[in-house]
Enzyme design. Structure first.
Site, short mmCIF file in Angstrom:
data_model
loop_
_atom_site.label_atom_id
_atom_site.label_comp_id
_atom_site.label_asym_id
_atom_site.label_seq_id
_atom_site.Cartn_x
_atom_site.Cartn_y
_atom_site.Cartn_z
CB THR A 91 -0.84 0.97 -9.28
OG1 THR A 91 -1.35 0.61 -7.99
CG2 THR A 91 -1.66 0.29 -10.35
CG ASP A 92 3.13 4.97 -7.79
OD1 ASP A 92 3.97 4.15 -8.19
OD2 ASP A 92 3.07 6.15 -8.17
CB CYS A 93 -2.08 2.88 -4.27
SG CYS A 93 -3.00 2.86 -5.80
CE1 TYR A 94 -5.26 -2.20 -3.86
CE2 TYR A 94 -5.51 -0.31 -5.31
CZ TYR A 94 -5.99 -1.11 -4.30
OH TYR A 94 -7.20 -0.83 -3.73
N PRO A 95 1.43 -2.22 -5.28
CG PRO A 95 3.04 -2.19 -3.58
CD PRO A 95 1.62 -1.86 -3.85
#
Lengths: 135, 390
Positions: free
Chosen positions: B131-135
């Site tokens: 995800t954007d916050c957990y790349p």
């Protein structure tokens, strides 16, 4: 039922004999071939596991001797890891010869190696794999 | 009934002064027989119990710590055993019976838990879609109890009150969670620690509820809820003029990092799968004579039902009732036949647990916690209404 492992050695005079057939048919044994190596007309060896009633096994070994087939037993014994064993006793009612007994005072398991016939049932029954067959 | 009463406060004050009298549930039997209920109640403050058996409904929550860059773990494996990751980014729940996805069919969650307690290093693999916050999409690491944050055991169902006896009337050997059952009533397998069993010594759960401090896996823990399938019953054993108590269970919590491998052990039950032996002890405060009466119960007075495990349905055929003195003797009588018995829980360990808990209390290190809430005396058990069974 008893389980034995043996090496059967054949020479040029015995290599043609349908020994496995006789062991199964005549003595009602369960035969498991673990290894077989033969040179046609020269001889060879057969590593087998034999399972059956004690009386029939004894008769089968007498038969092999009669046939001039050398039999060497693979000595096996049960290894019991006393530290791993939690002394539950799951093996006690599975042991066909009463070699594994629960001490009714201490509730620790006791193993009488003399009575053990190395059938191996306890290795399946042990929930924590504290019993193994070693060669 | 005698008027003698004792409170938790009185017991804990005596524990603090190291004056409390503690006995195990075995030791107290002889005392009751010598002194009678009334005197025994006055003499003993706490009775300790114990059990060490395979308890499948066990597992642990672990916070693995964040990687850099961050990952929101969606699938997680510890030594090839999948853990549940449908929680926050690096929180997982590892269940005891989860099997390894490697070729080893005799290894699973229970083994990972035991190795974790032993301080061994464990291989972690985690994957994510990113995800954007957990790349990050994939992470591998070596973890141990030194590297992770919180690790606590939460077991939805432990300390089953009184388990049945398993036998096999069919013509072939069957491999069950009660162990190997030989054909034609070749053997019988039982599990409960009888006179040492926690929920047998307080069958109405008068002193056990949410908040009860317990012994779990060699450390202190707590009762957090009624156990799953909690359904207490009192079954009349007509021919013996006795009542068999069964069906209660507890949900428990304890700090995995503080546990001791002497009291947690992985198991592989042949032909069935992986599970975990969990050692549990519960102290019973002797508040009055009624509690002393149940806490001093003997194996001869505790009955359980013999069921045929070759039947695959929930209502297995009953072959009658038997008591724990008969079961512990090594053979029982069914239909006139002498049948050898096996226990799959360890009575020796149950004894050690009851003694260890007794020592903790005697040393003034362990106090009794009065429950915050009690559990209901009845609970209906629902069966799954299936739309399809294959």
């Amino acid at each position: 039922m008893i389980k034995k492992k043996a090496i059967l050695r054949f020479d040029s005079t015995t290599v043609e004999k349908p020994v496995t057939y006789y062991l199964i048919k005549k003595y009602d044994l369960w035969i498991n071939i673990l290894q077989a190596r033969f040179e046609p007309s020269l001889g060879g060896k057969l590593v087998i596991e034999l399972r059956g009633e004690k009386k029939q096994l004894d008769q089968a070994f007498a038969y092999l001797k009669e046939q001039n087939i050398r039999v060497d037993f693979l000595e096996e014994e049960i290894s019991w890891d006393k530290l791993k064993c939690n002394h539950c006793g799951a093996c006690v009612s599975i042991c066909p010869v009463g070699a594994l007994k629960m001490n009714r005072e201490t509730y620790y398991l006791e193993f009488n190696y003399q009575d053990c016939v190395v059938c191996g049932y306890c290795t399946d029954a042990c929930p924590v794999q504290a019993i193994e067959i070693i060669f | 009934m005698g008027k003698f009463k004792r409170t938790y406060e009185e017991i804990n004050e005596k524990i603090a002064r190291k004056e409390a009298v503690i006995m195990t549930a075995e030791e107290v039997i002889a005392l009751k027989e010598e002194q009678g209920i009334e005197e025994a109640t006055k003499m003993v403050d706490v009775v300790t119990t114990g059990t060490f058996g395979p308890m499948c409904s066990s597992g642990a929550f672990i916070n693995l710590g964040h990687s850099d860059p961050l990952i929101r773990m969606q699938k997680v494996w510890l030594n090839d055993v999948m853990a549940y990751a449908g929680l926050a980014a690096v929180d997982i729940y590892l269940g005891a019976t989860q099997l390894s996805e490697s070729e080893r069919s005799d290894y699973g969650g229970g083994h990972v838990i035991e190795e974790f307690i032993r301080g061994k290093e464990i291989r972690l693999k985690a994957v994510s879609s990113g995800t954007d916050c957990y790349p990050a999409r994939e992470v591998e690491a070596i973890i141990s109890k030194e590297t992770v944050n919180q690790a606590f055991m939460v077991n939805p169902r432990n300390t089953y009150q009184n388990y049945n006896v398993a036998v096999n009337q069919s013509a072939k050997t069957i491999y069950t969670y009660m162990g190997i059952l030989l054909p034609e009533l070749g053997n019988a397998s039982f599990s409960t620690s009888g006179q040492l069993s926690p929920l047998i010594n307080d069958p109405d759960l008068r002193t056990i509820g949410i908040g009860t401090r317990i012994f779990i896996g060699g450390t202190e823990g707590y009762v957090i809820w009624e156990g799953t399938q909690y359904s207490p019953k009192a079954m009349p054993v007509l021919e013996k003029d006795m009542v068999a108590r069964m069906g209660a269970s507890l949900a428990l919590i304890g700090d995995l990092k503080k546990m001791n491998p002497d009291f947690i052990q992985a198991a592989y039950i042949s032909g069935y799968g992986v599970t975990l032996y969990v050692g549990i002890g519960i102290p019973i405060p002797i508040l009055d004579e009624d509690i002393m009466r149940t806490a001093s119960i003997r194996n001869e007075e505790i009955y359980t039902e013999i069921l045929d495990y070759s039947c695959p349905h929930p209502d297995k055929p009953s072959l009658g009732w038997v008591n724990y003195a008969e079961l512990r003797s090594g053979q029982i009588d069914i239909k006139g036949k002498k049948i050898p018995t096996s226990s799959i829980s360890s009575y020796a360990k149950a004894r050690t647990i009851a003694h260890t808990l007794k020592e903790w209390i005697e040393k003034g290190e362990y106090f009794l916690q009065e429950p915050i809430e009690f559990f209901p005396s009845q609970r209906e058990l629902h069966r799954l209404k299936t739309t399809r069974v294959y």
